[in-house]
Structures are given as C-alpha cells and as structure tokens.
Design a protein around this motif. Sequence first.
Motif, mmCIF file in Angstrom:
data_model
loop_
_atom_site.group_PDB
_atom_site.id
_atom_site.type_symbol
_atom_site.label_atom_id
_atom_site.label_comp_id
_atom_site.label_asym_id
_atom_site.label_seq_id
_atom_site.Cartn_x
_atom_site.Cartn_y
_atom_site.Cartn_z
ATOM 1 N N LEU A 176 0.836 -1.201 0.000
ATOM 2 C CA LEU A 176 0.000 0.000 0.000
ATOM 3 C C LEU A 176 0.873 1.253 0.000
ATOM 4 N N ILE A 177 1.896 1.255 0.844
ATOM 5 C CA ILE A 177 2.788 2.415 0.926
ATOM 6 C C ILE A 177 3.491 2.646 -0.410
ATOM 7 N N ALA A 184 1.850 6.394 3.126
ATOM 8 C CA ALA A 184 0.401 6.199 3.199
ATOM 9 C C ALA A 184 -0.096 6.775 4.513
ATOM 10 N N ARG A 185 -1.178 7.525 4.437
ATOM 11 C CA ARG A 185 -1.756 8.101 5.657
ATOM 12 C C ARG A 185 -2.251 6.979 6.574
ATOM 13 N N GLU A 186 -2.226 7.268 7.847
ATOM 14 C CA GLU A 186 -2.669 6.299 8.842
ATOM 15 C C GLU A 186 -4.091 5.826 8.549
ATOM 16 N N ALA A 187 -4.973 6.767 8.181
ATOM 17 C CA ALA A 187 -6.371 6.409 7.899
ATOM 18 C C ALA A 187 -6.469 5.442 6.720
ATOM 19 N N GLN A 188 -5.564 5.563 5.749
ATOM 20 C CA GLN A 188 -5.582 4.657 4.602
ATOM 21 C C GLN A 188 -5.193 3.239 5.008
ATOM 22 N N VAL A 189 -4.263 3.123 5.938
ATOM 23 C CA VAL A 189 -3.864 1.795 6.415
ATOM 24 C C VAL A 189 -5.009 1.134 7.171
ATOM 25 N N GLY A 208 -4.220 -10.993 16.739
ATOM 26 C CA GLY A 208 -4.447 -10.287 17.995
ATOM 27 C C GLY A 208 -5.131 -8.964 17.692
ATOM 28 N N TYR A 209 -4.590 -7.886 18.226
ATOM 29 C CA TYR A 209 -5.113 -6.548 17.936
ATOM 30 C C TYR A 209 -4.278 -5.946 16.806
ATOM 31 N N PRO A 210 -4.831 -5.847 15.593
ATOM 32 C CA PRO A 210 -4.023 -5.424 14.442
ATOM 33 C C PRO A 210 -3.297 -4.096 14.632
ATOM 34 N N LYS A 211 -3.967 -3.115 15.226
ATOM 35 C CA LYS A 211 -3.315 -1.815 15.406
ATOM 36 C C LYS A 211 -2.127 -1.935 16.342
ATOM 37 N N ARG A 212 -2.274 -2.711 17.392
ATOM 38 C CA ARG A 212 -1.172 -2.904 18.335
ATOM 39 C C ARG A 212 -0.019 -3.640 17.647
ATOM 40 N N LEU A 213 -0.343 -4.643 16.835
ATOM 41 C CA LEU A 213 0.692 -5.377 16.101
ATOM 42 C C LEU A 213 1.501 -4.427 15.216
ATOM 43 N N ILE A 214 0.799 -3.536 14.530
ATOM 44 C CA ILE A 214 1.477 -2.612 13.616
ATOM 45 C C ILE A 214 2.321 -1.603 14.378
ATOM 46 N N MET A 215 1.735 -1.001 15.413
ATOM 47 C CA MET A 215 2.425 0.083 16.121
ATOM 48 C C MET A 215 3.536 -0.437 17.046
ATOM 49 N N GLU A 216 3.301 -1.588 17.683
ATOM 50 C CA GLU A 216 4.258 -2.065 18.684
ATOM 51 C C GLU A 216 5.277 -3.044 18.106
ATOM 52 N N ASP A 217 4.915 -3.754 17.041
ATOM 53 C CA ASP A 217 5.851 -4.717 16.461
ATOM 54 C C ASP A 217 6.499 -4.174 15.191
ATOM 55 N N GLU A 238 1.465 9.439 9.066
ATOM 56 C CA GLU A 238 1.627 8.584 7.902
ATOM 57 C C GLU A 238 2.670 7.508 8.171
ATOM 58 N N PHE A 239 2.550 6.427 7.387
ATOM 59 C CA PHE A 239 3.513 5.329 7.452
ATOM 60 C C PHE A 239 4.392 5.370 6.206
ATOM 61 N N SER A 240 5.635 4.936 6.379
ATOM 62 C CA SER A 240 6.531 4.718 5.247
ATOM 63 C C SER A 240 7.373 3.479 5.561
ATOM 64 N N TRP A 241 8.144 3.048 4.578
ATOM 65 C CA TRP A 241 9.013 1.897 4.814
ATOM 66 C C TRP A 241 10.054 2.244 5.868
ATOM 67 N N GLY A 242 10.279 1.323 6.799
ATOM 68 C CA GLY A 242 11.320 1.518 7.784
ATOM 69 C C GLY A 242 12.665 1.046 7.258
ATOM 70 N N PRO A 243 13.736 1.343 7.983
ATOM 71 C CA PRO A 243 15.076 0.969 7.508
ATOM 72 C C PRO A 243 15.266 -0.531 7.323
#
Length: 307
Positions: A176-177, A184-189, A208-217, A238-243
């Motif tokens: 998506l990104i 990608a904006r947070e709302a789009q994810v 589990g909790y998808p938002k927690r998985l994304i933000m914490e993992d 917004e989200f982007s690719w991490g290193p």
Amino acid sequence: MLQTPESRGLPVPQAEGEKDGGHDGETRAPTASQERPKEELGAGREEGAAEPALTRKGARALAVKALARRRAYRRLNRTVAELVQFLLVKDKKKSPITRSEMVKYVIGDLKALFPDIIARAAEHLRYVFGFELKQFDRKHHTYILINKLKPLEEEEEEDLGGDGPRLGLLMMILGLIYMRGNSAREAQVWEMLRRLGMQPSKYHFLFGYPKRLIMEDFVQQRYLSYRRVPHTSPPEYEFSWGPRSNLEISKMKVLGFVAKLHKKEPQHWPVQYREALADEADRARAKARAEASMRARASARAGIHLW
C-alpha cells in the motif's frame, strides 16, 4: 449514430436586381422556400436543438453504467474479503468447508460468480495469510485450508516469528505504501484493514489486535516508520518503509506481491516498475561492492599469513 440535420427552409439568395421580379419586370413564380409554411422553416433548428439533448441523455446513461460497474466491483471485493474471513474462522475448528456453506452464508446471489470469487479468495489466503485452499472432494465441493505456505520463501524473517500471516499483513502494508508514492496516511492503512475484514482495534484470532501489532511490532522493529505529516491541523500521521524493510525486502518483491494479488504483471504499473528496476540495480551494485571488499580483506589476511 446521429446524423447532422440538413438545413431546410433557408431563403435562396437573389441578385440585387431580381428582388422585384428580375430585370424584365416579369413576375416570377414563388420558390419552394417561399411557399413553405413558417412552421416548417423552423424545423431544422428544432432538430439541431434536439441533438444536444440526446447527447446529454447518452452521457447520463454512460455515467449510470459506470457507477453500476464500480458498485458491482466494490461488492465483489467485499464478498471476497468476507469469504476469506469465513474460511479462516471455519479453519479454526478444523472442519471441512463446503461450497453450499460458502454460498449460503457469504456469497448469496453472486453464486454465478463463485469460480472467480473462490479463486480471488484463494490468492488472498495464500499471499496474505500463508494458507493454501485445497479442494479434496470434488463430488461434494469440499475444501480445507493447509497452513504450510510461506508468503516470501526467501525472506521470511525470524523476528516475525516465522509467522506467515503476520508477514503477509506486513507485505500488504508495504505494498500500500509503495503504490501510493512511498507513504500512506494512517487512515488509509486502517481502511485497508477493514477491507480485509479486520477492525484495527478489535481482536483478530490470527493477529491479535491489528493496530497494536502494527504500532508495537512493525514500527518498533523498524519495518515501518511512523511520523506526523507536517503542517496538518488536526494532526495527521503517515507510514513509510522503515530501515529494516529497505534493507531486507526489495521493491520488486513487494511489487510482485501486489501484482499477484491483482493477477497482473508488475509492468502494469510503469512508474513503480521503473523505480523497482532502479532499486534492483542499486542493490546489485551494493552487493558487488560488498563482495569486492570482502575479497580484498581476505587477500590482505592471506598476505599477512604468508609473511
């Protein structure tokens, strides 16, 4: 096809001396246009005025058809997502799934599209969740899910626990990104999660909790970067690719993943394809430099031992 109406009822032009009957004073018979009633003289103009009305009607009809196609496509996508969730829930009980159940509880009046719907659901199950949908009884149209596929055979990471579904979700977000211009904006994810049949803040039996998985993992492990969008009020993120994603997962791999989900070739998206080719070239050059450096160090060590 509409034809341009012929001009009718227009007066025949006359020479200046013929306006009163000609040079010799003879009375000329009235022309056909002069005998024609005034009502008929305006008929051509009325036909011409009717043409734009017909064109407007045609445009409206095309717009209605286009809207109907978009609605049908959205409904088809929604049905595929609902069928994927239905199959995953049924698999928790390890019970076979029949075609009649799928039609009764999910597909409904779209029964005629069952082959297309089940094929698209199988693609999502394979590439996003790491499951293979198998039909083991053709007579009774019975299916089971087999949890043995790796969405990315070469790049499945130990940090994700060897978990195919989690890696599949990460690939969906990275795709998506990438397709949205590398952010990608947070709302789009969150909207993408809903289209997959998940609520960001509600428990899902696979994630589990998808938002927690994304933000914490995903964010903390640097697979995703998360930042505030400048000059937004109220604040947006917004989200982007991490290193780690940039190091471990190529853009061509992600584009191939997206292409498989849409049953298209990567070249279908020329901008992203050119960017992915450039990324592949950069990776090849970096790999060549690293290998040359390793060979140089090995040669240097060998020279030291010789002394």
